[in-house]
Structures are given as structure tokens and as C-alpha cells.
Design a protein around this motif. Structure first.
Motif, mmCIF file in Angstrom:
data_model
loop_
_atom_site.group_PDB
_atom_site.id
_atom_site.type_symbol
_atom_site.label_atom_id
_atom_site.label_comp_id
_atom_site.label_asym_id
_atom_site.label_seq_id
_atom_site.Cartn_x
_atom_site.Cartn_y
_atom_site.Cartn_z
ATOM 1 N N ARG A 63 0.813 -1.215 0.000
ATOM 2 C CA ARG A 63 0.000 0.000 0.000
ATOM 3 C C ARG A 63 0.853 1.274 0.000
ATOM 4 N NH1 ARG A 63 -2.290 -0.965 4.330
ATOM 5 N NH2 ARG A 63 -4.058 -2.111 3.507
ATOM 6 N N GLN A 64 1.897 1.294 0.787
ATOM 7 C CA GLN A 64 2.637 2.532 1.026
ATOM 8 C C GLN A 64 3.933 2.660 0.227
ATOM 9 O OE1 GLN A 64 3.197 2.550 5.284
ATOM 10 N NE2 GLN A 64 1.004 2.282 5.699
ATOM 11 N N LYS A 65 4.496 1.536 -0.229
ATOM 12 C CA LYS A 65 5.802 1.576 -0.894
ATOM 13 C C LYS A 65 5.767 0.684 -2.139
ATOM 14 C CE LYS A 65 7.559 2.205 3.683
ATOM 15 N NZ LYS A 65 8.027 1.524 4.892
ATOM 16 N N PRO A 66 5.019 1.084 -3.151
ATOM 17 C CA PRO A 66 4.864 0.254 -4.348
ATOM 18 C C PRO A 66 6.209 -0.155 -4.951
ATOM 19 C CG PRO A 66 3.373 2.130 -4.407
ATOM 20 C CD PRO A 66 4.296 2.359 -3.254
ATOM 21 N N GLY A 67 6.334 -1.445 -5.207
ATOM 22 C CA GLY A 67 7.527 -1.958 -5.862
ATOM 23 C C GLY A 67 8.720 -2.196 -4.970
ATOM 24 N N GLN A 68 8.655 -1.801 -3.697
ATOM 25 C CA GLN A 68 9.815 -1.996 -2.826
ATOM 26 C C GLN A 68 10.004 -3.480 -2.524
ATOM 27 O OE1 GLN A 68 10.951 0.895 0.196
ATOM 28 N NE2 GLN A 68 10.711 -0.681 1.769
ATOM 29 N N PRO A 69 11.214 -4.008 -2.708
ATOM 30 C CA PRO A 69 11.427 -5.439 -2.447
ATOM 31 C C PRO A 69 11.298 -5.771 -0.972
ATOM 32 C CG PRO A 69 13.512 -4.334 -2.894
ATOM 33 C CD PRO A 69 12.424 -3.348 -3.183
ATOM 34 N N ILE A 70 10.987 -7.027 -0.717
ATOM 35 C CA ILE A 70 10.729 -7.516 0.639
ATOM 36 C C ILE A 70 11.678 -8.670 0.929
ATOM 37 C CG2 ILE A 70 9.017 -8.566 2.178
ATOM 38 C CD1 ILE A 70 6.853 -7.255 0.377
ATOM 39 N N LEU A 71 12.328 -8.603 2.074
ATOM 40 C CA LEU A 71 13.225 -9.674 2.514
ATOM 41 C C LEU A 71 12.626 -10.356 3.729
ATOM 42 C CD1 LEU A 71 15.957 -11.170 2.296
ATOM 43 C CD2 LEU A 71 16.919 -9.414 3.814
ATOM 44 N N LEU A 72 12.423 -11.658 3.629
ATOM 45 C CA LEU A 72 11.890 -12.460 4.728
ATOM 46 C C LEU A 72 13.045 -13.117 5.465
ATOM 47 C CD1 LEU A 72 9.133 -14.308 2.652
ATOM 48 C CD2 LEU A 72 8.845 -12.178 3.932
ATOM 49 N N ALA A 104 1.906 -9.731 -3.044
ATOM 50 C CA ALA A 104 3.000 -8.768 -3.206
ATOM 51 C C ALA A 104 3.787 -9.059 -4.484
ATOM 52 C CB ALA A 104 3.923 -8.810 -1.985
ATOM 53 N N ARG A 105 4.069 -10.313 -4.721
ATOM 54 C CA ARG A 105 4.795 -10.673 -5.946
ATOM 55 C C ARG A 105 3.998 -10.274 -7.182
ATOM 56 N NH1 ARG A 105 5.084 -15.898 -6.746
ATOM 57 N NH2 ARG A 105 6.905 -15.719 -8.115
ATOM 58 N N ARG A 106 2.693 -10.516 -7.141
ATOM 59 C CA ARG A 106 1.842 -10.182 -8.295
ATOM 60 C C ARG A 106 1.729 -8.673 -8.502
ATOM 61 N NH1 ARG A 106 -1.364 -14.697 -9.860
ATOM 62 N NH2 ARG A 106 -1.070 -16.464 -8.445
ATOM 63 N N GLN A 107 1.994 -7.905 -7.449
ATOM 64 C CA GLN A 107 1.959 -6.446 -7.546
ATOM 65 C C GLN A 107 3.326 -5.854 -7.896
ATOM 66 O OE1 GLN A 107 -0.959 -4.518 -7.306
ATOM 67 N NE2 GLN A 107 -1.764 -6.595 -7.505
ATOM 68 N N GLY A 108 4.274 -6.714 -8.222
ATOM 69 C CA GLY A 108 5.567 -6.237 -8.692
ATOM 70 C C GLY A 108 6.658 -6.139 -7.647
ATOM 71 N N HIS A 109 6.412 -6.620 -6.437
ATOM 72 C CA HIS A 109 7.439 -6.606 -5.399
ATOM 73 C C HIS A 109 8.284 -7.876 -5.501
ATOM 74 C CE1 HIS A 109 5.570 -3.325 -2.927
ATOM 75 N NE2 HIS A 109 4.497 -3.741 -3.583
ATOM 76 N N VAL A 110 9.590 -7.736 -5.621
ATOM 77 C CA VAL A 110 10.464 -8.894 -5.487
ATOM 78 C C VAL A 110 10.460 -9.323 -4.023
ATOM 79 C CG1 VAL A 110 12.868 -9.681 -5.525
ATOM 80 C CG2 VAL A 110 11.948 -8.365 -7.444
ATOM 81 N N VAL A 111 10.225 -10.604 -3.771
ATOM 82 C CA VAL A 111 10.216 -11.134 -2.410
ATOM 83 C C VAL A 111 11.274 -12.230 -2.313
ATOM 84 C CG1 VAL A 111 8.862 -12.183 -0.572
ATOM 85 C CG2 VAL A 111 7.735 -10.673 -2.221
ATOM 86 N N LEU A 112 12.229 -12.036 -1.432
ATOM 87 C CA LEU A 112 13.275 -13.030 -1.212
ATOM 88 C C LEU A 112 13.188 -13.567 0.210
ATOM 89 C CD1 LEU A 112 16.409 -11.306 -2.816
ATOM 90 C CD2 LEU A 112 14.827 -12.930 -3.873
ATOM 91 N N GLY A 113 13.411 -14.862 0.357
ATOM 92 C CA GLY A 113 13.493 -15.476 1.669
ATOM 93 C C GLY A 113 14.945 -15.784 2.002
#
Length: 236
Positions: A63-72, A104-113
Motif C-alpha cells: 500500500r505505502q511503498k509500491p515496488g519496494q522489495p521484501i526480505l523475509l 505482493a509478488r503479483r503487484q511487482g514486489h520482489v520477495v526473497l526469503g
């Protein structure tokens, strides 16, 4: 590795990751790229509250940071095994977390674990295994079931399972076996900032609509049939 040492290695002083109980959240910056960081520590059992807290961070990022990657950051003993969480719907809470990561992935965020300590069972399935790619530190421990528990479920003797595990990583715990099966894309050693940046670029350059794990498992000899069977079924 402690999460504090890990975030230092990944982001230096450029992070705001904090701990609340077993819950980790915040942001970090690596080589100019801002990341949302969310995860767990203390071999956390993933209960309703922890699953929903992680899902909230993912949704807030969308919602607040479109496209920002996420690290799990993954350190879990699996799902919380207690009556309270079962009554509250632990299955739905964990499914919700998995759906949020997928969204999140479908919205363009790269998600890495990144498995930095321990990853077991449902706590791993609904996080690292839904990411674009899952990586691990060499000292991490990954498994779905211990051999004795697997023996009770499958009715196969422990001796037979131990024998099978020598040649077939499906029957064996351990991070190297998950690399062979393709569940873990790579092990991170040395410069962790360089590892994170390289994994991010690899995810950006990959076909994110296709799951790479069956092909990796085939190429590495850990799951020799999964890729071909999946394509045969898809084409049937």
C-alpha cells in the motif's frame, strides 16, 4: 547467526529493523536499494498473532511503498502447536500470510526469503517457499520432519529411511539437500550485501511467472522427475 549480526552484515548501519518478542520488522538499505524486512527469531513457532503481524507488514508495503522489495528473515520451528491457535484458525492465518506474499509478488514486489537459522514445516512453507527465491546461510537447518516422525507417518523403518536419505534428498533433512532439490536457490557466504544484491538482480531478470524450483531440482539431481511430470500434466 543472530539476527542483529545478520542485519549488520546485510545493511550495515542503514537499517531500522527491530525485535518485538519473536517478531522482526523494519527497513534496510543495501547498495542504494531500500528493502522491507520482516521475519522471526528465537526459533519462533508461527502462531496466529505472528502470522498476522508479518502479513500486515507485507500489506503495508504494498500500500505505502509500491515496488519496494521484501526480505523475509526466517527462523522458525514451524506452526504453533497449541489448542488456542487451532481454535483461532491458525490454518487461515498462515494461509493469509502466504496469500499476502503471493499478492505482493503479483503487484511487482520482489520477495526473497533468507533462512538464517532454522526453518521447519508450515512456518517455512508459508514464507520462504512462496518467495520469488529462497536462499540460506550454510549453517542453517531446514527440514519438514525428523526421521523418527517421518517413520511414524510413513510406516517405513528409521533404518530404511536413513538408507534412502543417503541417495535421495527428499528423505533427508539439511540445507544442502534443499539446495539439491531446488527449494533453496543458493547458499550465501562471504559478502552478504553482494549476495543480496545479486539475488535481487537475478529475481528481476527471471521469468517470475514460472516456478524455477522443479528445473533446479532436476539440474542438481535432487528431484529428477518433478519438472518433466509437471510439464506433462500441464500439457495434457
Amino acid at each position: 547467526m543472530q539476527w542483529t549480526d545478520l542485519t549488520q552484515a546485510l545493511f550495515g548501519t542503514q537499517h531500522s529493523v527491530t525485535q518485538q518478542g519473536d517478531f522482526l520488522s523494519g527497513e534496510g538499505r543495501c547498495n542504494g536499494q531500500a528493502w522491507t524486512v520482516v521475519g522471526s527469531t528465537n526459533h519462533a513457532p508461527i502462531g496466529v498473532e505472528l502470522a498476522l503481524a508479518q502479513a500486515r507488514v507485507v500489506l503495508d508495503t504494498i500500500r505505502q511503498k509500491p515496488g519496494q522489495p521484501i526480505l523475509l528473515l526466517i527462523d522458525t520451528q514451524g506452526q504453533q502447536l497449541r489448542h488456542r491457535d487451532e481454535v483461532l484458525g491458525i490454518n487461515r492465518a498462515m494461509a493469509h500470510l502466504g496469500c499476502c506474499i503471493d499478492f505482493a509478488r503479483r503487484q511487482g514486489h520482489v520477495v526473497l526469503g533468507l533462512v538464517y537459522d532454522q526453518a521447519l514445516s508450515g512456518g517455512f512453507i508459508t514464507s520462504g517457499l512462496i518467495a520469488d527465491a529462497c536462499h540460506a546461510l550454510p549453517e542453517a537447518e531446514i527440514r519438514v520432519m525428523r526421521i523418527p516422525a517421518m517413520s511414524r507417518v510413513t510406516k517405513i523403518s528409521e533404518d530404511r529411511l536413513l538408507e534412502l536419505s543417503k541417495d535421495n534428498p527428499v528423505f533427508a533433512p539439511g540445507v544442502n539437500n534443499y539446495v539439491r532439490m531446488g527449494g533453496v536457490q543458493s547458499l550465501w557466504t562471504g559478502d552478504l550485501q553482494a549476495c543480496l544484491s545479486a539475488a535481487f538482480q537475478s529475481a528481476l531478470n527471471s521469468n517470475r511467472q514460472e516456478d524455477p524450483r522443479p528445473m533446479l531440482g532436476k539440474e542438481r539431481g535432487g528431484r529428477t522427475k518433478a519438472h518433466d511430470i509437471a510439464h506433462a500434466v500441464a500439457g495434457a
